[in-house]
Structures are given as C-alpha cells and as structure tokens.
Enzyme design. Structure first.
Site, PDB file in Angstrom:
ATOM      1  N   ARG A  26       0.840  -1.199   0.000  1.00 12.77           N
ATOM      2  CA  ARG A  26       0.000   0.000   0.000  1.00 12.77           C
ATOM      3  C   ARG A  26       0.876   1.250   0.000  1.00 12.77           C
ATOM      4  NH1 ARG A  26      -5.117  -1.047   0.412  1.00 12.77           N
ATOM      5  NH2 ARG A  26      -5.777  -3.048   1.248  1.00 12.77           N
ATOM      6  N   HIS A  55      12.247  -1.800  -3.293  1.00 11.47           N
ATOM      7  CA  HIS A  55      11.485  -1.901  -4.550  1.00 11.47           C
ATOM      8  C   HIS A  55      12.218  -2.844  -5.508  1.00 11.47           C
ATOM      9  CE1 HIS A  55       8.580  -0.715  -7.545  1.00 11.47           C
ATOM     10  NE2 HIS A  55       9.567  -0.561  -8.414  1.00 11.47           N
TER      11      HIS A  55
END
Length: 200
Positions: A92, A110
């Site tokens: 989220r 990431h």
C-alpha cells in the site's frame, strides 16, 4: 532504535531481517518491535510468531477508509515508540497521515532499478520488456519514501541481470536473492549512523 516492519504477503524479507535482529547483527540497541500486516491471513504473520515479534494486523476495509486505517496504524506506532519503519513487501502507498509523523524515517524496498518500473508488478514488467525489447537487466532499489510513488531519495541500488533462459520465476528468485543481501546491509548502515548521532 525501535523498528517496525510493514509487510503484506509471504514475508521472506521480513524473515531475513528478523533473523539479523535476533542475532544482534544490527547492534544491541536495535530492536524489532512490531510487524504490521494488512492481510490477517498472510504467511508473514506465522514468520513473526516464529521469531516472537509483536504483530498488529487489520484491513483497510475494516477501518472504513484509508485515513482511519492509517490513524489506527499511527496509534500503534506511537504506542510501541517506533523510531524507524521498514517496508518489506508492503503493498500500500503510505499517506501523509503516517508520512508526516515519520518524515525521513520510512524506508522501502522496490524490486526494480528506480526510476524504472515504479509501482506494482515491477518484476513482471521488466521481464515483459526483456521478451519484447531484449532488456538484459533490472534491479533492486532501497529508498526513503515521500508522497510520490517510488520517488523518494535513493539509499542504494543494485542491478540484477536478466538471462536469455529466464522466466518470471527464475528472475524473481534472483531479485529476492539480491534483496535478502542488500536490505540487511543497508539497514545495518542506517542503524549504525543513527546510533552514532544519538551518542554525539
């Protein structure tokens, strides 16, 4: 330093970090105080139980809206006196409700070499680019978060090769391997720097 890890799914990065905390790789003053998970049935919760990590879990839906959801998380972070939030597969976007209280204190992992492939499905999109355009590498990025999507200041990056005989699964496994090496290294450095600051 009291650390919270946020995760949404399987939790392999959580487990790598939890092991490092348990063996005091991050120093005696670093404590893993909390796992927050937005999916009450996610496998990461079992991993947290294994390491005796306090867990909070509830869904956005159960809170009615994102603001109330994040206010509830913020309350928990404050009650556990959290200094640093580590996102490890938390799916989220963090809003200003939490961000404004933890400015420069939230780091994210990431699975791409930013600014390439921001947002969701970064591994699949990099692989698709390999198939269509012959891309030969992707990567892993660790960065502080800001209000943008994967746009915060980069702490460390590493390229991950894409081989001709790869499929999405083999590429994903190689990316996870890199994550599991890189995230503890970076977190250790951050915690050492914070420790030095507090001692000065």
């Amino acid at each position: 330093m009291r650390i919270a890890i946020f995760a949404s799914g399987n939790g392999t990065n959580f487990e790598v970090l939890a092991k490092a905390f348990q063996s005091h790789e991050f120093g005696e003053n670093a404590k893993l105080e909390l796992l927050f998970c937005d999916h009450p049935n996610a496998p990461v919760i079992k991993r947290a139980e294994k390491y005796g990590v306090y867990t909070a879990t509830f869904t956005l839906k159960s809170c009615g809206n994102k603001e109330e959801y994040e206010k509830k998380i913020l309350q928990i972070l404050k009650s556990r006196k959290i200094d640093l939030v580590v996102l490890a597969g938390y799916m989220r976007v963090i809003s200003p409700v939490i961000l404004n209280n933890f400015d420069g204190k939230i780091i994210n992992l990431h699975p791409a070499y930013l600014p390439e492939f921001t947002g969701l499905h970064a591994i699949e999109r990099a692989f698709q680019d390999h198939v269509e355009n012959g891309r030969t590498q992707t990567g892993v990025t660790i960065h502080y978060i800001d209000e943008g999507l994967d746009t915060g200041p980069i702490i460390k990056q590493e390229h991950v090769p894409i081989y001709k005989d790869d499929d999405v699964d083999t590429l994903e496994a190689r990316i996870h391997q890199t994550e599991h090496k890189l995230y503890p290294e970076v977190l250790k450095k951050i915690l050492e720097e914070e420790n030095e600051k507090s001692n000065n």
